[in-house]
Write a protein that holds these residues in place. Structure first.
Motif, PDB file in Angstrom:
ATOM      1  N   GLY A  25     -17.153-101.002  13.578  1.00  0.00           N
ATOM      2  CA  GLY A  25     -15.804-100.849  14.115  1.00  0.00           C
ATOM      3  C   GLY A  25     -15.138 -99.533  13.779  1.00  0.00           C
ATOM      4  O   GLY A  25     -13.928 -99.393  14.006  1.00  0.00           O
ATOM      5  N   TRP A  26     -15.878 -98.550  13.264  1.00  0.00           N
ATOM      6  CA  TRP A  26     -15.304 -97.256  12.912  1.00  0.00           C
ATOM      7  C   TRP A  26     -15.509 -96.267  14.049  1.00  0.00           C
ATOM      8  O   TRP A  26     -16.551 -96.248  14.708  1.00  0.00           O
ATOM      9  N   LEU A  27     -14.494 -95.452  14.263  1.00  0.00           N
ATOM     10  CA  LEU A  27     -14.526 -94.426  15.302  1.00  0.00           C
ATOM     11  C   LEU A  27     -14.250 -93.070  14.672  1.00  0.00           C
ATOM     12  O   LEU A  27     -13.283 -92.914  13.920  1.00  0.00           O
ATOM     13  N   THR A  28     -15.083 -92.090  14.965  1.00  0.00           N
ATOM     14  CA  THR A  28     -14.836 -90.717  14.530  1.00  0.00           C
ATOM     15  C   THR A  28     -14.354 -89.915  15.725  1.00  0.00           C
ATOM     16  O   THR A  28     -15.032 -89.858  16.756  1.00  0.00           O
ATOM     17  N   VAL A  29     -13.164 -89.331  15.600  1.00  0.00           N
ATOM     18  CA  VAL A  29     -12.532 -88.607  16.699  1.00  0.00           C
ATOM     19  C   VAL A  29     -12.516 -87.121  16.366  1.00  0.00           C
ATOM     20  O   VAL A  29     -12.051 -86.719  15.291  1.00  0.00           O
ATOM     21  N   ASP A  30     -13.023 -86.318  17.287  1.00  0.00           N
ATOM     22  CA  ASP A  30     -12.905 -84.871  17.162  1.00  0.00           C
ATOM     23  C   ASP A  30     -11.512 -84.507  17.685  1.00  0.00           C
ATOM     24  O   ASP A  30     -11.319 -84.251  18.866  1.00  0.00           O
ATOM     25  N   ALA A  88      -5.004 -87.753  21.093  1.00  0.00           N
ATOM     26  CA  ALA A  88      -6.377 -87.248  21.034  1.00  0.00           C
ATOM     27  C   ALA A  88      -7.383 -88.397  21.076  1.00  0.00           C
ATOM     28  O   ALA A  88      -8.437 -88.298  21.731  1.00  0.00           O
ATOM     29  N   THR A  89      -7.068 -89.497  20.392  1.00  0.00           N
ATOM     30  CA  THR A  89      -7.960 -90.663  20.406  1.00  0.00           C
ATOM     31  C   THR A  89      -8.038 -91.259  21.803  1.00  0.00           C
ATOM     32  O   THR A  89      -9.111 -91.665  22.267  1.00  0.00           O
ATOM     33  N   ALA A  90      -6.899 -91.302  22.491  1.00  0.00           N
ATOM     34  CA  ALA A  90      -6.878 -91.824  23.858  1.00  0.00           C
ATOM     35  C   ALA A  90      -7.805 -91.023  24.757  1.00  0.00           C
ATOM     36  O   ALA A  90      -8.570 -91.580  25.560  1.00  0.00           O
ATOM     37  N   ARG A  91      -7.757 -89.702  24.624  1.00  0.00           N
ATOM     38  CA  ARG A  91      -8.619 -88.848  25.457  1.00  0.00           C
ATOM     39  C   ARG A  91     -10.086 -89.074  25.114  1.00  0.00           C
ATOM     40  O   ARG A  91     -10.947 -89.147  26.005  1.00  0.00           O
ATOM     41  N   ALA A  92     -10.383 -89.180  23.818  1.00  0.00           N
ATOM     42  CA  ALA A  92     -11.772 -89.404  23.405  1.00  0.00           C
ATOM     43  C   ALA A  92     -12.298 -90.719  23.969  1.00  0.00           C
ATOM     44  O   ALA A  92     -13.437 -90.791  24.459  1.00  0.00           O
ATOM     45  N   LEU A  93     -11.491 -91.770  23.908  1.00  0.00           N
ATOM     46  CA  LEU A  93     -11.912 -93.066  24.438  1.00  0.00           C
ATOM     47  C   LEU A  93     -12.101 -92.999  25.955  1.00  0.00           C
ATOM     48  O   LEU A  93     -13.049 -93.570  26.499  1.00  0.00           O
ATOM     49  N   LEU A  94     -11.212 -92.307  26.633  1.00  0.00           N
ATOM     50  CA  LEU A  94     -11.311 -92.194  28.083  1.00  0.00           C
ATOM     51  C   LEU A  94     -12.580 -91.445  28.491  1.00  0.00           C
ATOM     52  O   LEU A  94     -13.181 -91.738  29.537  1.00  0.00           O
ATOM     53  N   LEU A  95     -13.013 -90.520  27.638  1.00  0.00           N
ATOM     54  CA  LEU A  95     -14.212 -89.733  27.937  1.00  0.00           C
ATOM     55  C   LEU A  95     -15.482 -90.395  27.418  1.00  0.00           C
ATOM     56  O   LEU A  95     -16.555 -89.798  27.486  1.00  0.00           O
TER      57      LEU A  95
END
Length: 361
Positions: free
Chosen positions: A162-167, A147-154
């Motif tokens: 340096g914090w990332l919030t992933v839906d 899911a994180t990979a998809r979020a980053l790709l989009l």
């Protein structure tokens, strides 16, 4: 789109280990033909980061495979597909990352797992990694990485710290289960990293990864933080609590049987729980004269002590916490469940007793 085609023999392109690994993914009837293939054609193209250019190269690869009745070998995921099967691996818009990358786990020296992705460089992005994962949580972390990979790709990005919030719910693969109490969101810190010492997964020793680091919890960092993160993202079913008589003859017999079988299995777990297997053990934890039986996901089995992650929420033993690393003496074991790599299971004797007493449920 400019694509360079380079032709070589199979073993000039891939070493014997890669050939053996990919051949094993094919039906037995195709393996000998694949091994005897005289040529492999490499497609090399410089495309913008993202999906569109990759889709064009993937479509060309499928066309070539269909024309020569061959296969498509993905060098980044080390997977092989017939031309028809590869249709699912051509990036859609928006992409389904579960079809485009893979994740796998390697054992760390401490018994926990390192889970990493394979396939992100195809899209111009680094691979993702998470450390200190309990064996029973590998699939949950794999889903989170996907899911994180998809979020980053989009286009998702970190904040100034340096914090990332992933839906996760919006980016998860179809069929992902979110249970009661799930937030469907993950907050992780991203940092550059390399593979942990002693872990080798087919990546280069100097490869750089983006590591996902969960927030610390009151139980601690490392595996405790991983378990807390997954519980927040995916939720969980509430534990069913039963009061039992410590002298119950059926449960005592089940405990003795479980202890005896674990002794026989001890040599199998001498180097830790093998990757792809899960060992869960239920045992009694006593504090101030009160005993509460709870399950742990085992990471190490040392002589007469089992070390693992607490898999239940304590009701009365409030000095313990779900996801905390704990130890359990073999003599205190009440039951166990051993899931082999082929998904067959042994143990679960007290589970059978309670199901029988509850009318087979």
């Amino acid at each position: 789109l400019a694509v360079n085609l380079e032709s070589s023999s199979l073993l000039e392109y891939a070493n014997q280990g890669t050939v053996d690994f990919t051949a094993a993914q094919l039906p037995s009837a195709q393996q000998s033909r694949y091994r005897s293939a005289t040529r492999i054609v490499g497609l090399f193209a410089r495309v913008p980061s993202g999906v569109a250019g990759v889709r064009e190269v993937a479509q060309l690869a499928q066309t070539l495979a269909m024309a020569c009745d061959g296969w498509v070998l993905d060098p980044n995921t080390l997977t092989i597909h017939t031309a028809a099967e590869f249709a699912d691996r051509i990036p859609s818009n928006p992409p389904q990352m579960g079809h485009l990358i893979v994740y796998h786990a390697e054992a760390q020296p401490n018994g926990f797992r390192t889970v990493d992705t394979m396939g992100m460089p195809t899209f111009g992005l680094p691979e993702l990694i998470m450390r200190d994962v309990p064996p029973d949580n590998v699939n949950g972390v794999g889903g989170l990485l996907t899911a994180t990979a998809r979020a980053l790709l989009l286009g998702a990005d970190v904040d100034a710290n340096g914090w990332l919030t992933v839906d996760v719910r919006a980016n998860a693969s179809p069929g992902t289960e979110f249970r009661a109490g799930s937030s469907g969101r993950a907050r992780v810190r991203l940092r550059w990293s390399t593979l942990p010492h002693g872990v080798g997964s087919g990546h280069g020793a100097d490869d750089r990864f983006v590591e996902l680091v969960p927030e610390s919890t009151k139980s601690g960092e490392g595996p405790e933080a991983v378990v807390a993160l997954l519980a927040n993202v995916y939720g969980g079913d509430p534990d069913e609590i039963l009061m039992v008589d410590a002298s119950d003859p059926e449960l005592r017999a089940a405990a003795i049987r479980a202890q005896q079988e674990l002794i026989q299995l001890r040599s199998h777990f001498a180097a830790g729980v093998p990757v792809g297997e899960v060992l869960s053990v239920k045992g009694g934890f006593t504090h101030n004269g009160f005993t509460e039986n709870m399950w742990i996901d085992v990471v190490r089995f040392e002589k007469t002590t089992l070390i693992g992650i607490l898999a239940n929420v304590p009701r009365d033993l409030t000095h313990l916490a779900y996801g905390q690393e704990v130890t359990l003496a073999l003599r205190d074991v009440q039951d166990y469940i051993f899931e082999r790599a082929d998904k067959t299971k042994v143990g679960g004797y007290s589970v059978e007793i309670f199901a029988k007493r509850n009318g087979g449920r």
